[in-house]
Scaffold this motif. Sequence first.
Motif, PDB file in Angstrom:
ATOM      1  N   THR A  31       0.844  -1.182   0.000  1.00 55.78           N
ATOM      2  CA  THR A  31       0.000   0.000   0.000  1.00 55.78           C
ATOM      3  C   THR A  31       0.884   1.239   0.000  1.00 55.78           C
ATOM      4  OG1 THR A  31      -1.607  -1.207   1.329  1.00 55.78           O
ATOM      5  CG2 THR A  31      -1.874   1.146   1.228  1.00 55.78           C
ATOM      6  N   TYR A  32       0.612   2.167  -0.891  1.00 55.39           N
ATOM      7  CA  TYR A  32       1.370   3.404  -0.973  1.00 55.39           C
ATOM      8  C   TYR A  32       0.644   4.494  -0.199  1.00 55.39           C
ATOM      9  CZ  TYR A  32       3.904   1.069  -4.669  1.00 55.39           C
ATOM     10  OH  TYR A  32       4.649   0.172  -5.379  1.00 55.39           O
ATOM     11  N   TYR A  33       1.398   5.393   0.438  1.00 54.11           N
ATOM     12  CA  TYR A  33       0.811   6.527   1.149  1.00 54.11           C
ATOM     13  C   TYR A  33       0.923   7.763   0.272  1.00 54.11           C
ATOM     14  CZ  TYR A  33       0.023  10.256   4.411  1.00 54.11           C
ATOM     15  OH  TYR A  33      -0.485  11.385   5.011  1.00 54.11           O
ATOM     16  N   HIS A  34      -0.183   8.469   0.114  1.00 57.27           N
ATOM     17  CA  HIS A  34      -0.203   9.713  -0.651  1.00 57.27           C
ATOM     18  C   HIS A  34      -0.965  10.767   0.138  1.00 57.27           C
ATOM     19  CE1 HIS A  34       1.404   7.929  -4.302  1.00 57.27           C
ATOM     20  NE2 HIS A  34       0.536   6.941  -4.175  1.00 57.27           N
ATOM     21  N   THR A  35      -0.580  12.014  -0.056  1.00 60.31           N
ATOM     22  CA  THR A  35      -1.345  13.111   0.530  1.00 60.31           C
ATOM     23  C   THR A  35      -2.475  13.461  -0.432  1.00 60.31           C
ATOM     24  OG1 THR A  35       0.015  14.811  -0.521  1.00 60.31           O
ATOM     25  CG2 THR A  35       0.721  14.034   1.663  1.00 60.31           C
ATOM     26  N   ARG A  52      -3.036   4.610   0.805  1.00 56.88           N
ATOM     27  CA  ARG A  52      -3.522   5.240   2.036  1.00 56.88           C
ATOM     28  C   ARG A  52      -3.480   6.737   1.848  1.00 56.88           C
ATOM     29  NH1 ARG A  52      -0.288   1.770   6.621  1.00 56.88           N
ATOM     30  NH2 ARG A  52      -1.573  -0.088   6.408  1.00 56.88           N
ATOM     31  N   SER A  54      -4.489  10.459   4.114  1.00 58.82           N
ATOM     32  CA  SER A  54      -4.934  11.007   5.391  1.00 58.82           C
ATOM     33  C   SER A  54      -5.367  12.449   5.228  1.00 58.82           C
ATOM     34  CB  SER A  54      -3.827  10.897   6.444  1.00 58.82           C
ATOM     35  OG  SER A  54      -2.777  11.787   6.141  1.00 58.82           O
ATOM     36  N   LEU A 101      -7.261   8.319   8.524  1.00 58.42           N
ATOM     37  CA  LEU A 101      -6.403   7.654   7.558  1.00 58.42           C
ATOM     38  C   LEU A 101      -7.257   6.591   6.893  1.00 58.42           C
ATOM     39  CD1 LEU A 101      -3.507   7.091   6.419  1.00 58.42           C
ATOM     40  CD2 LEU A 101      -3.312   5.374   8.199  1.00 58.42           C
ATOM     41  N   GLU A 103      -7.787   3.678   3.716  1.00 56.83           N
ATOM     42  CA  GLU A 103      -7.033   2.771   2.859  1.00 56.83           C
ATOM     43  C   GLU A 103      -7.982   2.172   1.845  1.00 56.83           C
ATOM     44  OE1 GLU A 103      -4.541  -1.368   3.337  1.00 56.83           O
ATOM     45  OE2 GLU A 103      -4.435   0.099   4.969  1.00 56.83           O
TER      46      GLU A 103
END
Length: 152
Positions: A31-35, A52, A54, A101, A103
């Motif tokens: 899973t990649y986190y992005h703004t 993900r 947030s 957050l 997902e």
Amino acid sequence: MKTRSKFLIGSGIIVITLVSLAYVGFTQSKTYYHTITELSTLQGSALHQRMRVSGNVRSGTIQRVAGRVDFILEEQGKAVPVSYVGRDPLPDTFKDGAQALVEGRMKPDGRFEAEQVQAKCASKYEATPNQAPGASQPGQTSNTVPGGEGKS
């Protein structure tokens, strides 16, 4: 000789199956986190990967619809509509203004479809005004004794 050949073929099939299952599990679970700001810059396959995101839940946007909960996450003036379709109940701290957050995946219509939601209420974790961090609240007892060691 035939028995050994059957054993080797069977072992090979088992090994190939396990390796392919491990690969599929790995690729689907990453899973990649992005703004929220970065979402508008994503293109192609990156836009449809599991990720993900947030932000803060915009006040007044939480709507419970049959089978899902819709709300808007915002960050630095940018916003993204979110539909939570997961099976787990939403956390108690999920409310207007909470940090969340999510997902899931972006949908072609620009909506983020979340399978998981984590939330915390920022005010719940802030220090009381005019109080040093770590200081006891009135009515609370300290577990320390002279000499600086805690009671057991």
